[in-house]
Design an enzyme around this catalytic site. Sequence first.
Site, PDB file in Angstrom:
ATOM      1  N   ASP A 471       2.045  -4.614 -17.048  1.00  0.00           N
ATOM      2  CA  ASP A 471       1.275  -3.497 -17.576  1.00  0.00           C
ATOM      3  C   ASP A 471       2.039  -2.847 -18.721  1.00  0.00           C
ATOM      4  O   ASP A 471       3.265  -2.965 -18.808  1.00  0.00           O
ATOM      5  CB  ASP A 471       1.067  -2.426 -16.493  1.00  0.00           C
ATOM      6  CG  ASP A 471       0.024  -2.848 -15.479  1.00  0.00           C
ATOM      7  OD1 ASP A 471      -0.828  -3.665 -15.831  1.00  0.00           O
ATOM      8  OD2 ASP A 471       0.087  -2.366 -14.342  1.00  0.00           O
ATOM      9  N   ASP A 720      -1.744  -2.049  -9.970  1.00  0.00           N
ATOM     10  CA  ASP A 720      -1.654  -0.760  -9.282  1.00  0.00           C
ATOM     11  C   ASP A 720      -2.921  -0.368  -8.539  1.00  0.00           C
ATOM     12  O   ASP A 720      -2.898   0.579  -7.760  1.00  0.00           O
ATOM     13  CB  ASP A 720      -1.289   0.353 -10.274  1.00  0.00           C
ATOM     14  CG  ASP A 720      -2.292   0.460 -11.423  1.00  0.00           C
ATOM     15  OD1 ASP A 720      -3.291  -0.293 -11.406  1.00  0.00           O
ATOM     16  OD2 ASP A 720      -2.080   1.281 -12.323  1.00  0.00           O
ATOM     17  N   ASP A 724      -6.871  -4.819  -8.346  1.00  0.00           N
ATOM     18  CA  ASP A 724      -5.826  -5.752  -8.784  1.00  0.00           C
ATOM     19  C   ASP A 724      -5.375  -6.674  -7.656  1.00  0.00           C
ATOM     20  O   ASP A 724      -4.603  -7.602  -7.887  1.00  0.00           O
ATOM     21  CB  ASP A 724      -4.596  -4.979  -9.288  1.00  0.00           C
ATOM     22  CG  ASP A 724      -4.851  -4.315 -10.635  1.00  0.00           C
ATOM     23  OD1 ASP A 724      -5.617  -4.895 -11.428  1.00  0.00           O
ATOM     24  OD2 ASP A 724      -4.306  -3.230 -10.881  1.00  0.00           O
TER      25      ASP A 724
END
Length: 1037
Positions: A471, A720, A724
């Site tokens: 990310d 998170d 996901d």
Amino acid sequence: MAAPRVSFSDKDLENGEGGPERDRSRKWSQAPGNIEDLGTLTSLITASITRIARANMAIPDEYTALQKYISTYRDPKAADSEANQAKDGADAKKDKVWWQFWRAGSSSQATDKDAGVVPEEWLEADIKQGIPESEVEGRRKRMGWNEISSEKESLFIKFLMFFTGPVLYVMEVAVLIAAGLRDWIDFGVIIGILLLNAAVGWYQEKQAADVVASLKGDIAMKAVVIRGGQEQDIKAREIVPGDIVIIEEGQTVPADARLICDYDAPEDFAKYKELREQHALNPEEDPAGSEEKEGEEEGDGVAHQGHSIIATDQSAITGESLAVDKYMGDVVYYTTGCKRGKAYAVAITSAKFSFVGRTATLVQGAKDQGHFKAIMNSIGTALLVLVMFWILASWIGGFFRHLKIATPEHSFNSLLYYALILFIIGVPVGLPVVTTTTLAVGAAYLAKQQAIVQKLTAIESLAGVDVLCSDKTGTLTANQLSIREPYVAEGEDVNWMMACAALASSHNIKSLDPIDKVTILTLKRYPKARDILKDDWKTEKFTPFDPVSKRITAVCTLRGDRFTCAKGAPKAVLNLTECSKETADHFKDKATEFARRGFRSLGVAYQKNNEPWVLLGMLSMFDPPREDTAQTIIEAQQLGVPVKMLTGDAIAIAKETCKMLALGTKVYNSQKLIHGGLSGTTQHDLVERADGFAEVFPEHKYQVVEMLQQRGHLTAMTGDGVNDAPSLKKSDCGIAVEGASEAAQAAADIVFLAPGLSTIVFAIKTARQIFQRMKAYIQYRIALCLHLEIYLVTSMIIINETISAELIVFIALFADLATVAVAYDNAHSEQRPVEWQLPKIWVISVILGIELALATWVVRGTLFLPNGGIVQNFGNIQEILFLEVALTENWLIFVTRGGKTFPSWQLVGAIFVVDVLATLFCIFGWLSPSITQRPLPDPMGGFFRKQTPHGWTDVVTVVVIWGYAIGVTIILAITYFMLNQIPGLADLGRANRNVHDTQMENIIGHLSKLALKHEKDEHGESRWALMTKATEEEDDD
């Protein structure tokens, strides 16, 4: 337009003539009207009384509180840094009381018979009284703790599991053979070895689990419940079904719960009870179906009651963009976020049986034994096959020497005795325990570094990872937005623009969105903007950001004038206004410039009464990279782990961030991956060569991971949210980053509690060190097995001699005792992703094992010399061989561990202790068979005349044996070094990390574009046709 007039005299708190519409609160102004008039009137009276009471008691309103927040705000990270450092050590030491050995860390769960079923009477508590404390424990025993966790085993069952497995079954057969031969010393020592290995493995694993559990407890979600008539702050895991929970804007919903009424309108509880008795409440349903039902007629289900009480963000579960309005009787879901409102709700089940809990159970359902388990099984199986081969060879030799199966009773020369010895030395009983202990100790160390390992075998996977998909926000960047110099439209005032931006922000200072937070705190730089907010503003309606309108709006009043303030995506805000083409073009150019510089832009506009919208300007926000990120990425690349950035931001921002972080700029829009017309090999090449993807959604993450794995890469993925979970599970090592939802944590292999990429890179280094320890031990143990198998079987066949079983079991015991300490050894981290390379391990171990066997034969051969060979004064054949074998085998671990780091004091100390014990065995002749034959046999030389009946060995001979063992170890080290320098051996068994199957990739790519079309002809008969799927149109935005 200029800023409105601001007066700083005392204000009339009623803000002018207060009609009923003015007095009505924001929530009631939106009510559809299904609440009775009496209830509405009561609410209006209550709201008016509350406002008058606030005026009389000088209770600050939201704008006064906002001013105080701006003035007194301190960064909690800076304020708490010292406290956190002091707390780290205490956290790592948290443990259960020593005498609570029976505790498994969890209450008993609901049985299968009543799993997840909550009695109706549990859900009837009064919102002012809640449930009594006396009922909490009983409900918890039935439904379990309100948390998502893997099933916890009984500590006793876990201990028994250390006696299972192919290798351990062979040792248990050896116990039976020893009992059958009435060799009680061997019988007791073998059982002791089994118990010792199980105890050490069980204890180490339990210690690691306790450290992890301690850290998890520190990040527990909190909740407010009503119990015994009092509001109580508790951990969310302590909620039980029937608890009255207070859900408030900015908080995470702590359990699946049914909404009762608005917090400020407790009188609506009577209406809720009436609906409950009439069974008119909405049933619990799949939240993912909410979007599909929007277009259905209201008559299809139970009608919503009254107004929307709160709004929740269910995007982590369903992926839907907009916050979902929730009404009386609706169910709000565990781990979703409350975006607006405050309400009473009743918990209807525990986390295990919640929607998110059931989803997590499905993800965890498939128990993956992992690559590590397969490797251990293959090594154990190969060693078992070798043992059977050597037993067969020894029995064939025994048949030629006319040996009997089990007689004479106390003779060393019987077939079963040979089998017992080979079982003991040929099967490494400590292999499962030492590897498990090494992993557990490593997991405990990682936990102290804020990385929770939820599956021990994930460490091995992390050590081999060669691609990291990360990310951007919070991992590569600091997640600390700052506002640079804003762009102000021509003729507008920057202070009025900043004030409007603050008005169009949430004012719940307990839980501010990062963008709202930085907008409000930036007013410290604009005192005049703060002065504007000191006027008598009242917020009538606030609409949070949603990805469809792409803006935040707030309707505020000031002395009878109505202002609608908006901030959001520049294009969305620009579309509200009717500015000139020149102004609009300049605004767009500025937005493009900001994006090119890596800034996130927010347009600001306002509307006064019913006048046209006025464009004020644009805020430029920047999320700076972490100070250590660029260096960490370079370090990761040096470790052979390139970083691919996956972000939801625009592609211009993504590219600018890549430049700052020394990442490549081959960043593509996710639409090019999905709808760019690419397929097969071309699509796989794009993913493999890209440095990142922008504007990604969870499904894109899954696709990126899948394609990289198809190319042979071991991939780590960060995530998170609940959505996901598929990509976290799909990846070889799923990593839940700091702040991840509980469902994401449950699906991940490793959970990070500290932000930033440096934590991940540190974990990769540590995992490689742990891998190196296991690899060193496995090479060592295979060589030990081969050493004694080769020597003893050839000795049995050639000279009909063996080392006594009593001494053999102590050799095995010493090897296991010493090498458990390898879990604490200093190890180096390889500069490239590691893997087992079993062919290389076997080649090196076989060569080392043969050298050890030859060294032992040299010692035995000298004993045939007339002068006694290695014996200086007197000695014993059995004890001399025992000491030489023990020393050379113990020191072999220093060879296989490599010379790049010094051994730890724990390993050196453990080896030294067992070497001293082996030396005492040799000097005092412990467990050596007594020599009763007179005169002593002298088949070839004079040594036999130097033997003593009690089996002692003189100290000078022991010193010579130590010197000889040191020389053998040096030869082994030279051999090991030279083997690792051979180019052909260095990559032997290393997997291809870049597999190209062009033909298959293209076939699958073409097939993915096909679909079956079903239609009916004019006669009503079905027809099926193969056709190309319709291409989805790209969104212009």
